[in-house]
Motif scaffolding. Sequence first.
Motif, PDB file in Angstrom:
ATOM      1  N   LEU A 442       0.941  -1.344   0.601  1.00  0.00           N
ATOM      2  CA  LEU A 442       0.187  -0.603   0.262  1.00  0.00           C
ATOM      3  C   LEU A 442       0.716   1.470  -0.148  1.00  0.00           C
ATOM      4  CD1 LEU A 442      -2.425   1.550   0.236  1.00  0.00           C
ATOM      5  CD2 LEU A 442      -2.542   0.843   2.678  1.00  0.00           C
ATOM      6  N   LEU A 443       1.790   1.183   0.723  1.00  0.00           N
ATOM      7  CA  LEU A 443       2.737   2.203   1.005  1.00  0.00           C
ATOM      8  C   LEU A 443       3.345   2.850  -0.407  1.00  0.00           C
ATOM      9  CD1 LEU A 443       3.966   4.963   2.487  1.00  0.00           C
ATOM     10  CD2 LEU A 443       5.818   2.933   3.133  1.00  0.00           C
ATOM     11  N   ILE A 444       4.128   1.557  -0.611  1.00  0.00           N
ATOM     12  CA  ILE A 444       4.618   1.666  -2.192  1.00  0.00           C
ATOM     13  C   ILE A 444       4.154   2.253  -3.557  1.00  0.00           C
ATOM     14  CG2 ILE A 444       6.334   0.739  -3.827  1.00  0.00           C
ATOM     15  CD1 ILE A 444       7.312  -1.269  -1.914  1.00  0.00           C
ATOM     16  N   SER A 445       2.980   1.571  -3.501  1.00  0.00           N
ATOM     17  CA  SER A 445       1.602   2.082  -4.359  1.00  0.00           C
ATOM     18  C   SER A 445       1.183   3.156  -4.407  1.00  0.00           C
ATOM     19  CB  SER A 445       0.726   1.004  -4.412  1.00  0.00           C
ATOM     20  OG  SER A 445       0.497  -0.462  -4.575  1.00  0.00           O
ATOM     21  N   ARG A 446       0.826   3.826  -3.365  1.00  0.00           N
ATOM     22  CA  ARG A 446       0.693   5.376  -3.131  1.00  0.00           C
ATOM     23  C   ARG A 446       1.656   6.289  -4.104  1.00  0.00           C
ATOM     24  NH1 ARG A 446      -3.951   5.017   2.320  1.00  0.00           N
ATOM     25  NH2 ARG A 446      -5.537   4.407   1.251  1.00  0.00           N
ATOM     26  N   CYS A 447       2.758   6.205  -3.367  1.00  0.00           N
ATOM     27  CA  CYS A 447       3.881   6.798  -3.079  1.00  0.00           C
ATOM     28  C   CYS A 447       3.887   6.923  -5.122  1.00  0.00           C
ATOM     29  CB  CYS A 447       5.219   6.728  -2.690  1.00  0.00           C
ATOM     30  SG  CYS A 447       5.060   6.466  -1.346  1.00  0.00           S
ATOM     31  N   ILE A 448       4.472   5.209  -5.695  1.00  0.00           N
ATOM     32  CA  ILE A 448       4.411   5.579  -6.505  1.00  0.00           C
ATOM     33  C   ILE A 448       3.322   6.284  -7.714  1.00  0.00           C
ATOM     34  CG2 ILE A 448       4.554   4.462  -9.102  1.00  0.00           C
ATOM     35  CD1 ILE A 448       6.350   2.575  -6.718  1.00  0.00           C
ATOM     36  N   LEU A 449       2.501   5.929  -7.589  1.00  0.00           N
ATOM     37  CA  LEU A 449       0.824   5.882  -8.343  1.00  0.00           C
ATOM     38  C   LEU A 449       0.498   7.841  -8.005  1.00  0.00           C
ATOM     39  CD1 LEU A 449      -1.158   5.353 -10.004  1.00  0.00           C
ATOM     40  CD2 LEU A 449      -2.982   5.444  -8.384  1.00  0.00           C
ATOM     41  N   ALA A 450       1.253   8.329  -6.541  1.00  0.00           N
ATOM     42  CA  ALA A 450       0.686   9.321  -6.376  1.00  0.00           C
ATOM     43  C   ALA A 450       1.972  11.023  -7.345  1.00  0.00           C
ATOM     44  CB  ALA A 450       1.025  10.226  -4.857  1.00  0.00           C
ATOM     45  N   ALA A 451       2.733   9.943  -7.052  1.00  0.00           N
ATOM     46  CA  ALA A 451       4.111  10.694  -7.901  1.00  0.00           C
ATOM     47  C   ALA A 451       4.146  10.487  -9.572  1.00  0.00           C
ATOM     48  CB  ALA A 451       5.634  10.141  -8.082  1.00  0.00           C
ATOM     49  N   VAL A 452       3.000   9.568 -10.085  1.00  0.00           N
ATOM     50  CA  VAL A 452       3.390   9.468 -11.401  1.00  0.00           C
ATOM     51  C   VAL A 452       1.979  10.867 -11.920  1.00  0.00           C
ATOM     52  CG1 VAL A 452       2.895   8.067 -13.295  1.00  0.00           C
ATOM     53  CG2 VAL A 452       4.470   7.154 -11.916  1.00  0.00           C
ATOM     54  N   LEU A 453       1.290  10.161 -10.955  1.00  0.00           N
ATOM     55  CA  LEU A 453      -0.765  11.900 -11.767  1.00  0.00           C
ATOM     56  C   LEU A 453      -0.180  12.992 -11.821  1.00  0.00           C
ATOM     57  CD1 LEU A 453      -2.795   9.612 -10.137  1.00  0.00           C
ATOM     58  CD2 LEU A 453      -2.256   9.057 -11.816  1.00  0.00           C
ATOM     59  N   TYR A 454       1.258  13.265 -10.496  1.00  0.00           N
ATOM     60  CA  TYR A 454       0.632  14.841 -10.411  1.00  0.00           C
ATOM     61  C   TYR A 454       1.858  15.529 -11.593  1.00  0.00           C
ATOM     62  CZ  TYR A 454       2.539  19.006  -8.220  1.00  0.00           C
ATOM     63  OH  TYR A 454       2.063  20.679  -7.315  1.00  0.00           O
ATOM     64  N   TYR A 455       2.876  14.320 -11.827  1.00  0.00           N
ATOM     65  CA  TYR A 455       3.957  14.899 -13.169  1.00  0.00           C
ATOM     66  C   TYR A 455       3.073  15.040 -14.241  1.00  0.00           C
ATOM     67  CZ  TYR A 455       7.617  14.206 -16.552  1.00  0.00           C
ATOM     68  OH  TYR A 455       8.244  14.678 -17.240  1.00  0.00           O
ATOM     69  N   ALA A 456       2.071  13.756 -14.211  1.00  0.00           N
ATOM     70  CA  ALA A 456       1.380  13.746 -15.420  1.00  0.00           C
ATOM     71  C   ALA A 456       0.463  14.594 -15.420  1.00  0.00           C
ATOM     72  CB  ALA A 456       0.712  12.475 -15.499  1.00  0.00           C
ATOM     73  N   VAL A 457      -0.297  15.475 -15.021  1.00  0.00           N
ATOM     74  CA  VAL A 457      -1.318  16.370 -14.623  1.00  0.00           C
ATOM     75  C   VAL A 457      -0.156  18.188 -14.736  1.00  0.00           C
ATOM     76  CG1 VAL A 457      -2.267  18.082 -13.444  1.00  0.00           C
ATOM     77  CG2 VAL A 457      -2.772  15.209 -13.182  1.00  0.00           C
ATOM     78  N   MET A 458       0.870  17.897 -14.513  1.00  0.00           N
ATOM     79  CA  MET A 458       1.248  18.944 -14.307  1.00  0.00           C
ATOM     80  C   MET A 458       2.295  19.429 -15.630  1.00  0.00           C
ATOM     81  SD  MET A 458       1.801  21.328 -11.490  1.00  0.00           S
ATOM     82  CE  MET A 458       0.270  20.779 -11.441  1.00  0.00           C
ATOM     83  N   ARG A 459       1.848  18.039 -16.782  1.00  0.00           N
ATOM     84  CA  ARG A 459       3.101  17.792 -17.832  1.00  0.00           C
ATOM     85  C   ARG A 459       1.659  18.317 -18.655  1.00  0.00           C
ATOM     86  NH1 ARG A 459       6.952  15.486 -19.935  1.00  0.00           N
ATOM     87  NH2 ARG A 459       5.938  16.274 -21.875  1.00  0.00           N
ATOM     88  N   LEU A 460       0.056  17.473 -18.617  1.00  0.00           N
ATOM     89  CA  LEU A 460      -0.183  18.132 -19.004  1.00  0.00           C
ATOM     90  C   LEU A 460      -1.360  19.778 -19.248  1.00  0.00           C
ATOM     91  CD1 LEU A 460      -2.617  15.077 -18.670  1.00  0.00           C
ATOM     92  CD2 LEU A 460      -2.083  15.612 -20.576  1.00  0.00           C
ATOM     93  N   ALA A 461      -1.116  20.583 -17.527  1.00  0.00           N
ATOM     94  CA  ALA A 461      -0.848  21.834 -17.681  1.00  0.00           C
ATOM     95  C   ALA A 461      -0.373  22.553 -18.080  1.00  0.00           C
ATOM     96  CB  ALA A 461      -1.461  21.692 -16.175  1.00  0.00           C
ATOM     97  N   GLY A 462       0.617  21.755 -18.665  1.00  0.00           N
ATOM     98  CA  GLY A 462       1.741  22.797 -19.558  1.00  0.00           C
ATOM     99  C   GLY A 462       2.572  23.917 -18.638  1.00  0.00           C
ATOM    100  N   ALA A 463       2.838  23.635 -16.860  1.00  0.00           N
ATOM    101  CA  ALA A 463       3.318  23.791 -16.062  1.00  0.00           C
ATOM    102  C   ALA A 463       4.691  24.524 -15.803  1.00  0.00           C
ATOM    103  CB  ALA A 463       2.980  24.173 -14.579  1.00  0.00           C
ATOM    104  N   GLN A 464       4.577  25.906 -16.222  1.00  0.00           N
ATOM    105  CA  GLN A 464       6.239  26.413 -15.924  1.00  0.00           C
ATOM    106  C   GLN A 464       7.186  26.087 -15.875  1.00  0.00           C
ATOM    107  OE1 GLN A 464       7.346  27.890 -19.397  1.00  0.00           O
ATOM    108  NE2 GLN A 464       9.131  28.202 -18.968  1.00  0.00           N
ATOM    109  N   ILE A 465       6.889  25.861 -14.082  1.00  0.00           N
ATOM    110  CA  ILE A 465       7.656  26.035 -13.238  1.00  0.00           C
ATOM    111  C   ILE A 465       8.517  24.550 -13.026  1.00  0.00           C
ATOM    112  CG2 ILE A 465       6.325  24.940 -11.771  1.00  0.00           C
ATOM    113  CD1 ILE A 465       8.724  27.501 -10.502  1.00  0.00           C
ATOM    114  N   LEU A 466       7.500  23.519 -13.684  1.00  0.00           N
ATOM    115  CA  LEU A 466       8.029  21.671 -14.251  1.00  0.00           C
ATOM    116  C   LEU A 466       8.711  22.074 -14.977  1.00  0.00           C
ATOM    117  CD1 LEU A 466       7.926  18.559 -13.650  1.00  0.00           C
ATOM    118  CD2 LEU A 466       6.678  19.154 -15.251  1.00  0.00           C
ATOM    119  N   LYS A 467       8.853  22.947 -16.157  1.00  0.00           N
ATOM    120  CA  LYS A 467      10.267  22.691 -16.731  1.00  0.00           C
ATOM    121  C   LYS A 467      11.413  23.988 -16.673  1.00  0.00           C
ATOM    122  CE  LYS A 467       9.915  24.640 -21.966  1.00  0.00           C
ATOM    123  NZ  LYS A 467      11.736  24.864 -22.110  1.00  0.00           N
TER     124      LYS A 467
END
Length: 480
Positions: A442-467
């Motif tokens: 549960l711990l590993i799954s939540r950490c990996i899934l949350a990180a992937v989803l947040y990165y994907a959301v930032m990429r899709l939103a075109g966040a300048q700070i991420l770039k």
Amino acid sequence: MESLKEKTAKGLFWGGMNNGVQQLLGLIFGIILGRLLNPSDYGLIAMITIFSLIATALQNSGFSTALVNEKEPKDSDYNAVFWFNIFMGGVIYLTLFFSAPLIADYYDEPRLVALCRYAFIGLLFSCSGVAQAAYLYKNLRAQQLAKASITATILSSSVAAVMAWQGFSYWSLATQTNLFILISTLLRWHYSDWRPTLKVDFTFIRKAFPFSVKILISDVLTQVNNNVMNMLLGRYFSAHDTGNYNQAYQWNNKCTSLIQGMVKQVDQTVLVSVRDDRERQLAVLRKMVRFAAFISFPLLLGFGLVAKEFIVLAIGEKWLISAQYLQWICVCGAVLPISTLMADFLISRGKSGTFMGCTLALGLLQIVAMLTLYPYGIATMVKTYVVLNLFWLFVWFFFACKDTSYTLLLMLKDIMPFALAAAGVMFATGYITSNIGNLVLLLISRCILAAVLYYAVMRLAGAQILKETTDFMMNKIKKQ
């Protein structure tokens, strides 16, 4: 010559490296010590922490901040601060040494007499390193500060772990702090080019006093605000209860310190350097706010999401109540780095009196609220503490930016996309993984899934700070 942007980016990198490594080490040794020690051991240390923090603030007396806030401080200014700190450190330690029985009486805990006298020795070590730290900080020598802190953390934590293993209980925690201060002070001397002389001119002390005394009072009040729960829990509840809350607070603090340490490594120096250009200063502040929000919300809300699994797996079920406290504290921890930026912006504009007033008001409000609510239990006190600190972000914003073009709408525009994205990601992650029964999985799954989803959301939103963050890291790797 490096541009201000390059210096800031490098300072943020080394500040992040420093705090990242320190928090990783804190994670490792926190798990080791949490398994070896009991809640009451942490509770005893938590009871006296407020006194050492206030003593450190009194020793510095706001003059290190005054040095940083000075456009071009001279050697004589550093020298004045050095000798002032030496004098104050000695006086304050002697005062606390003889006050130890009073502290023990307040908590009705006789063991605190000897513990206070030993734990406060760190004040004698730190007083000789304040000017060196200010010199390194003022000159954006973040790499050297990082090396000093990381080395001190490794050595002091290793000794503490061995002592805890050998049964020294709370003495191991006190030794850890004293050794950290001693080693980091010695290394700051090693890395700093500045050296004190016996020719002392206290002109700077007199000149900076009106500014620094407000910083001093504010620092003392800040420490009271941060530790008001430990003070009152130690008074009205047991050392065991205090230790449970303090464990949650310390784990939250490891996350918030990661971002705050990164930003504070450069924010005051950079904001002061551009304060004559108000529009540029505001642009710098907004960029720092976006960066802090980009990192802080996913990190703290994510930590709150996995708090139960993490606490049970890392330090055992004996700390389970701490996991519940941690989930609540992480909510206000997410906005703390942004509140700190607003407060530092206020200081950079010379408004130390307003900074002091805001800090005093928060402290009084917290103390009154906690004294009123302690009969209703620790859970009610913690929830109220969270709400007050969330609300105070807007108080800091109002006073820091009321005569600038930075409106509330603009601030919300800078932070809410990251806050909403992080909250949405954590909700989705919690829902998707809710049926996993194994705590490790549960711990590993939540950490990996949350990180992937947040990165994907930032990429899709075109966040300048991420770039910008990604580009800087890639350039850093290529140079290496």
